[in-house]
Design a protein around this motif. Structure first.
Motif, PDB file in Angstrom:
ATOM      1  N   THR A   1       0.857  -1.179   0.000  1.00 26.44           N
ATOM      2  CA  THR A   1       0.000   0.000   0.000  1.00 26.44           C
ATOM      3  C   THR A   1       0.897   1.234   0.000  1.00 26.44           C
ATOM      4  O   THR A   1       2.109   1.132   0.235  1.00 26.44           O
ATOM      5  N   ASN A   2       0.315   2.394  -0.237  1.00 25.58           N
ATOM      6  CA  ASN A   2       1.096   3.635  -0.213  1.00 25.58           C
ATOM      7  C   ASN A   2       1.726   3.857   1.160  1.00 25.58           C
ATOM      8  O   ASN A   2       2.877   4.289   1.257  1.00 25.58           O
ATOM      9  N   ASP A   3       0.983   3.572   2.233  1.00 26.94           N
ATOM     10  CA  ASP A   3       1.533   3.728   3.589  1.00 26.94           C
ATOM     11  C   ASP A   3       2.718   2.799   3.808  1.00 26.94           C
ATOM     12  O   ASP A   3       3.728   3.183   4.392  1.00 26.94           O
ATOM     13  N   GLN A   4       2.604   1.570   3.342  1.00 23.52           N
ATOM     14  CA  GLN A   4       3.701   0.617   3.497  1.00 23.52           C
ATOM     15  C   GLN A   4       4.923   1.059   2.697  1.00 23.52           C
ATOM     16  O   GLN A   4       6.052   0.935   3.167  1.00 23.52           O
ATOM     17  N   LYS A   5       4.694   1.592   1.493  1.00 21.32           N
ATOM     18  CA  LYS A   5       5.802   2.090   0.683  1.00 21.32           C
ATOM     19  C   LYS A   5       6.511   3.257   1.374  1.00 21.32           C
ATOM     20  O   LYS A   5       7.736   3.334   1.386  1.00 21.32           O
ATOM     21  N   MET A   6       5.723   4.168   1.957  1.00 25.78           N
ATOM     22  CA  MET A   6       6.315   5.308   2.661  1.00 25.78           C
ATOM     23  C   MET A   6       7.115   4.835   3.866  1.00 25.78           C
ATOM     24  O   MET A   6       8.217   5.330   4.123  1.00 25.78           O
ATOM     25  N   ASN A   7       6.580   3.873   4.616  1.00 24.47           N
ATOM     26  CA  ASN A   7       7.308   3.330   5.767  1.00 24.47           C
ATOM     27  C   ASN A   7       8.595   2.640   5.315  1.00 24.47           C
ATOM     28  O   ASN A   7       9.629   2.778   5.957  1.00 24.47           O
ATOM     29  N   TRP A   8       8.522   1.887   4.209  1.00 21.84           N
ATOM     30  CA  TRP A   8       9.713   1.226   3.686  1.00 21.84           C
ATOM     31  C   TRP A   8      10.784   2.246   3.335  1.00 21.84           C
ATOM     32  O   TRP A   8      11.954   2.080   3.682  1.00 21.84           O
ATOM     33  N   GLU A   9      10.392   3.308   2.643  1.00 20.24           N
ATOM     34  CA  GLU A   9      11.344   4.352   2.267  1.00 20.24           C
ATOM     35  C   GLU A   9      11.976   4.995   3.500  1.00 20.24           C
ATOM     36  O   GLU A   9      13.174   5.240   3.550  1.00 20.24           O
TER      37      GLU A   9
END
Length: 90
Positions: free
Chosen positions: A7-15
């Protein structure tokens, strides 16, 4: 391989978590609950046994749960730090 279907939230957390230069605090303690829930307990035990480090799996981080929770409950995100310059006069 790689991360897929995030998800977008998961991508942001990964970054955020994979930024270069991010400090990682190592520890000698394992988290038995995390190992069990991830299905890694037996493989980690086998690996540690093969290299003679099985004893590390028995170390427990000694903490004082009640005091830790009391301390954490006093923290507020964004609270202004008290310094000698902004202490109220009594």
């Amino acid at each position: 391989m790689g991360l897929q279907n995030l998800t977008n939230d998961q991508k942001m957390n990964w970054e955020r978590l994979t930024k270069p230069g991010r400090a990682i605090q190592e520890t000698k303690f394992t988290d038995p609950i995390a190992l069990r829930e991830l299905g890694l307990r037996a493989p980690v035990q086998r690996l540690m046994g093969k290299v003679g480090l099985q004893g590390f799996l028995n170390y427990e981080a000694r903490t004082y749960e009640r005091y830790t929770l009391e301390f954490l409950s006093t923290l507020t995100k964004g609270r202004r730090r008290r310094t000698l310059h902004n202490l109220p006069f009594e």
